[in-house]
Scaffold this motif. Structure first.
Motif, PDB file in Angstrom:
ATOM      1  N   PHE A  62       0.870  -1.195   0.222  1.00  0.00           N
ATOM      2  CA  PHE A  62       0.047  -0.080  -0.219  1.00  0.00           C
ATOM      3  C   PHE A  62       0.875   1.420  -0.042  1.00  0.00           C
ATOM      4  CE2 PHE A  62      -3.495  -2.589   1.811  1.00  0.00           C
ATOM      5  CZ  PHE A  62      -4.282  -2.640   0.523  1.00  0.00           C
ATOM      6  N   ARG A  63       2.017   1.124   0.833  1.00  0.00           N
ATOM      7  CA  ARG A  63       2.969   2.441   0.581  1.00  0.00           C
ATOM      8  C   ARG A  63       3.249   2.493  -0.608  1.00  0.00           C
ATOM      9  NH1 ARG A  63       6.519   1.283   6.071  1.00  0.00           N
ATOM     10  NH2 ARG A  63       4.765   1.440   7.470  1.00  0.00           N
ATOM     11  N   ALA A  64       3.690   1.655  -1.320  1.00  0.00           N
ATOM     12  CA  ALA A  64       4.111   1.768  -2.788  1.00  0.00           C
ATOM     13  C   ALA A  64       3.113   2.161  -3.679  1.00  0.00           C
ATOM     14  CB  ALA A  64       4.570   0.366  -3.436  1.00  0.00           C
ATOM     15  N   GLN A  65       1.937   1.966  -3.293  1.00  0.00           N
ATOM     16  CA  GLN A  65       0.845   2.294  -4.251  1.00  0.00           C
ATOM     17  C   GLN A  65       0.641   3.907  -4.024  1.00  0.00           C
ATOM     18  OE1 GLN A  65      -2.900   0.173  -3.465  1.00  0.00           O
ATOM     19  NE2 GLN A  65      -2.744  -0.768  -5.274  1.00  0.00           N
ATOM     20  N   SER A  66       0.921   4.337  -2.767  1.00  0.00           N
ATOM     21  CA  SER A  66       0.722   5.638  -2.247  1.00  0.00           C
ATOM     22  C   SER A  66       1.991   6.419  -3.154  1.00  0.00           C
ATOM     23  CB  SER A  66       0.991   5.849  -0.661  1.00  0.00           C
ATOM     24  OG  SER A  66       1.133   7.302  -0.357  1.00  0.00           O
ATOM     25  N   LYS A  67       3.069   5.850  -3.143  1.00  0.00           N
ATOM     26  CA  LYS A  67       4.134   6.671  -3.906  1.00  0.00           C
ATOM     27  C   LYS A  67       3.900   6.590  -5.392  1.00  0.00           C
ATOM     28  CE  LYS A  67       7.805   5.902  -0.606  1.00  0.00           C
ATOM     29  NZ  LYS A  67       9.123   5.306  -0.248  1.00  0.00           N
ATOM     30  N   LEU A  68       3.028   5.609  -5.841  1.00  0.00           N
ATOM     31  CA  LEU A  68       2.905   5.716  -7.388  1.00  0.00           C
ATOM     32  C   LEU A  68       1.985   6.733  -7.443  1.00  0.00           C
ATOM     33  CD1 LEU A  68       2.986   4.276 -10.110  1.00  0.00           C
ATOM     34  CD2 LEU A  68       0.953   2.826  -9.159  1.00  0.00           C
ATOM     35  N   GLN A  69       0.997   7.026  -6.522  1.00  0.00           N
ATOM     36  CA  GLN A  69       0.142   8.163  -6.736  1.00  0.00           C
ATOM     37  C   GLN A  69       0.750   9.431  -6.719  1.00  0.00           C
ATOM     38  OE1 GLN A  69      -3.003   8.268  -3.791  1.00  0.00           O
ATOM     39  NE2 GLN A  69      -3.996  10.069  -4.755  1.00  0.00           N
ATOM     40  N   GLU A  73       1.048  12.371  -9.753  1.00  0.00           N
ATOM     41  CA  GLU A  73       0.857  13.849  -9.492  1.00  0.00           C
ATOM     42  C   GLU A  73       1.976  14.632 -10.105  1.00  0.00           C
ATOM     43  OE1 GLU A  73       0.247  14.213  -5.336  1.00  0.00           O
ATOM     44  OE2 GLU A  73      -1.807  13.314  -5.350  1.00  0.00           O
ATOM     45  N   ALA A  74       3.233  14.123  -9.849  1.00  0.00           N
ATOM     46  CA  ALA A  74       4.374  14.715 -10.659  1.00  0.00           C
ATOM     47  C   ALA A  74       4.134  14.870 -11.878  1.00  0.00           C
ATOM     48  CB  ALA A  74       5.470  14.135 -10.124  1.00  0.00           C
ATOM     49  N   VAL A  75       3.787  13.801 -12.616  1.00  0.00           N
ATOM     50  CA  VAL A  75       3.695  13.650 -14.156  1.00  0.00           C
ATOM     51  C   VAL A  75       2.720  14.835 -14.689  1.00  0.00           C
ATOM     52  CG1 VAL A  75       2.781  12.388 -16.125  1.00  0.00           C
ATOM     53  CG2 VAL A  75       4.434  11.550 -14.328  1.00  0.00           C
ATOM     54  N   GLN A  76       1.332  14.975 -13.848  1.00  0.00           N
ATOM     55  CA  GLN A  76       0.607  15.939 -14.248  1.00  0.00           C
ATOM     56  C   GLN A  76       1.081  17.447 -14.120  1.00  0.00           C
ATOM     57  OE1 GLN A  76      -2.843  15.096 -11.516  1.00  0.00           O
ATOM     58  NE2 GLN A  76      -3.353  13.328 -12.460  1.00  0.00           N
ATOM     59  N   LYS A  77       1.717  17.677 -13.072  1.00  0.00           N
ATOM     60  CA  LYS A  77       2.565  19.038 -12.727  1.00  0.00           C
ATOM     61  C   LYS A  77       3.248  19.048 -14.081  1.00  0.00           C
ATOM     62  CE  LYS A  77       2.375  19.121  -7.653  1.00  0.00           C
ATOM     63  NZ  LYS A  77       3.332  19.101  -6.748  1.00  0.00           N
ATOM     64  N   GLY A 107      11.411   8.698  -8.901  1.00  0.00           N
ATOM     65  CA  GLY A 107      10.304   7.997  -8.105  1.00  0.00           C
ATOM     66  C   GLY A 107       9.665   6.714  -8.858  1.00  0.00           C
ATOM     67  N   VAL A 108       9.888   6.728 -10.223  1.00  0.00           N
ATOM     68  CA  VAL A 108       9.503   5.704 -10.832  1.00  0.00           C
ATOM     69  C   VAL A 108      10.553   4.222 -10.548  1.00  0.00           C
ATOM     70  CG1 VAL A 108       9.261   4.591 -13.250  1.00  0.00           C
ATOM     71  CG2 VAL A 108       7.966   6.772 -12.540  1.00  0.00           C
ATOM     72  N   ARG A 109      11.874   4.838 -10.567  1.00  0.00           N
ATOM     73  CA  ARG A 109      12.840   3.640 -10.192  1.00  0.00           C
ATOM     74  C   ARG A 109      12.670   3.313  -8.934  1.00  0.00           C
ATOM     75  NH1 ARG A 109      16.209   7.700 -12.620  1.00  0.00           N
ATOM     76  NH2 ARG A 109      16.621   7.372 -14.952  1.00  0.00           N
ATOM     77  N   MET A 110      12.650   4.141  -8.054  1.00  0.00           N
ATOM     78  CA  MET A 110      12.386   3.590  -6.719  1.00  0.00           C
ATOM     79  C   MET A 110      11.132   2.675  -6.477  1.00  0.00           C
ATOM     80  SD  MET A 110      12.264   5.873  -3.085  1.00  0.00           S
ATOM     81  CE  MET A 110      11.003   6.744  -3.513  1.00  0.00           C
ATOM     82  N   LEU A 111       9.922   3.281  -7.065  1.00  0.00           N
ATOM     83  CA  LEU A 111       8.918   2.405  -6.982  1.00  0.00           C
ATOM     84  C   LEU A 111       8.770   0.990  -7.507  1.00  0.00           C
ATOM     85  CD1 LEU A 111       5.714   2.346  -6.273  1.00  0.00           C
ATOM     86  CD2 LEU A 111       5.285   3.444  -8.561  1.00  0.00           C
ATOM     87  N   LYS A 112       9.441   0.818  -8.795  1.00  0.00           N
ATOM     88  CA  LYS A 112       9.765  -0.471  -9.348  1.00  0.00           C
ATOM     89  C   LYS A 112      10.628  -1.264  -8.511  1.00  0.00           C
ATOM     90  CE  LYS A 112       9.493   0.753 -14.183  1.00  0.00           C
ATOM     91  NZ  LYS A 112      10.361   0.771 -15.507  1.00  0.00           N
ATOM     92  N   ASP A 113      11.491  -0.557  -7.735  1.00  0.00           N
ATOM     93  CA  ASP A 113      12.408  -1.475  -6.899  1.00  0.00           C
ATOM     94  C   ASP A 113      11.666  -1.957  -5.737  1.00  0.00           C
ATOM     95  OD1 ASP A 113      14.579  -1.313  -8.382  1.00  0.00           O
ATOM     96  OD2 ASP A 113      15.291   0.428  -7.183  1.00  0.00           O
ATOM     97  N   GLN A 114      10.688  -1.350  -5.190  1.00  0.00           N
ATOM     98  CA  GLN A 114       9.840  -1.507  -3.868  1.00  0.00           C
ATOM     99  C   GLN A 114       8.980  -2.482  -4.435  1.00  0.00           C
ATOM    100  OE1 GLN A 114       8.363   2.066  -2.188  1.00  0.00           O
ATOM    101  NE2 GLN A 114      10.216   2.610  -1.308  1.00  0.00           N
ATOM    102  N   LEU A 115       8.340  -2.353  -5.669  1.00  0.00           N
ATOM    103  CA  LEU A 115       7.277  -3.382  -6.204  1.00  0.00           C
ATOM    104  C   LEU A 115       7.900  -4.785  -6.220  1.00  0.00           C
ATOM    105  CD1 LEU A 115       4.849  -1.146  -8.151  1.00  0.00           C
ATOM    106  CD2 LEU A 115       4.514  -2.224  -6.126  1.00  0.00           C
ATOM    107  N   GLY A 116       9.098  -4.729  -6.761  1.00  0.00           N
ATOM    108  CA  GLY A 116       9.703  -6.104  -6.909  1.00  0.00           C
ATOM    109  C   GLY A 116       9.948  -6.639  -5.728  1.00  0.00           C
TER     110      GLY A 116
END
Length: 301
Positions: A62-69, A73-77, A107-116
């Protein structure tokens, strides 16, 4: 050949002593069963520990999902920043956009690592849970088998104790009843059947000696007869009769099928203590004591 004993004409009622109380339960050590219970408890604790680990992995997910969100948001900005309001601030917005893009990529790299890591941990825990569940199921099956075996043994012990309290005797895994009254062979067999047994068969020299010793000097019917076909002997309880192996148990010159002039030949067998506890064929209608046997064992002679 004349019968050695004069039997009584008046039948006496068969009075087997009744139990004065419930038979005492026989306790049986179940160390193996206790060991399996301890093992089952340990497996249950392992399941709890693995479930806790699974909960922790779920929280990480769930934390990884939060970071994905946050990345979204950063992409939208970034998309907003790429729309310049006028030519003057285009350069500044490009600079801000590059910074936001770098942050998004990081953020995407960190998220991929955590989800792995989450995926690997989740798979490992799920495998352990499956293994523990299988082991727990096997232990539970074994415990059920032990419980069933224990109930069967307790039931048998209770049955044996009840029979003993009613005058039956235990020998060689079988239960025997030595009557005090006298009946013709057919009525004696009917009594035995009413007690879930039959007139006794003889399976060995040891059993023959036991029956002879317990006869206490009285002739007793046993379950051997050649009714139906003269000379073809059979045990009434269905045990196979083996003529060669049983030859030594007959009295000398027996069986002789002597016609006594009493309305029949000699088609039933008795043990006669007066003749060294050997077998003699006799008229089935004559009253005699008898021996019932509730068998749990071997093939007969």
């Amino acid at each position: 050949m004349e019968r050695e004993n004069n039997y009584e004409n008046l039948e006496m009622m068969e009075a087997a002593p009744q139990p004065k109380g419930n038979p005492t339960e026989t306790s049986v050590p179940w160390r193996r069963g206790a060991g399996r219970i301890v093992t089952a408890v340990l497996l249950l604790l392992t399941l709890v520990a693995l479930a806790s680990s699974l909960l922790a992995v779920t929280l990480l997910y769930f934390r990884a999902q939060s970071k994905l969100q946050a990345v979204e948001e950063a992409v939208q900005k970034l998309q907003v920043s790429l729309r310049p309001d006028n030519a003057l601030d285009t350069s500044a917005k490009e600079s801000d956009s590059l910074q936001l893009l770098d942050e998004a990529l990081a953020g995407v790299r960190m998220l991929k690592d955590q989800l792995g890591h989450v995926s690997a941990a989740y798979g490992e825990i799920q495998t352990r849970l499956d293994n523990v569940s299988a082991a727990y199921g096997e232990i539970q099956t074994r415990l059920d088998d032990v419980s069933a075996a224990r109930a069967a043994v307790q039931g048998r012990c209770s049955h044996v104790l009840t029979k003993l309290s009613r005058g039956w005797r235990f020998h060689g895994g079988n239960l025997y009843y030595f009557s005090q009254e006298k009946k013709p062979w057919d009525e004696a067999e009917q009594f035995c059947v009413s007690q879930d047994s039959h007139l006794t068969s003889v399976s060995s020299q040891v059993e023959q000696e036991f029956l002879s010793n317990e006869s206490k000097g009285e002739s007793h019917w046993i379950g051997l007869t050649d009714r139906g076909t003269e000379g073809i002997w059979r045990w009434v309880d269905g045990t196979e009769f083996r003529a060669d192996a049983s030859r030594e148990f007959w009295e000398e010159n027996q069986p002789d099928n002597w016609h006594q002039g009493t309305g029949g030949r000699e088609d039933c067998v008795e043990i006669r203590p007066s003749k060294l506890n050997l077998w003699n064929d006799a008229n089935c209608t004559l009253p005699s004591r008898w021996i019932c046997k509730q068998a749990h064992g071997q093939a007969g002679l």
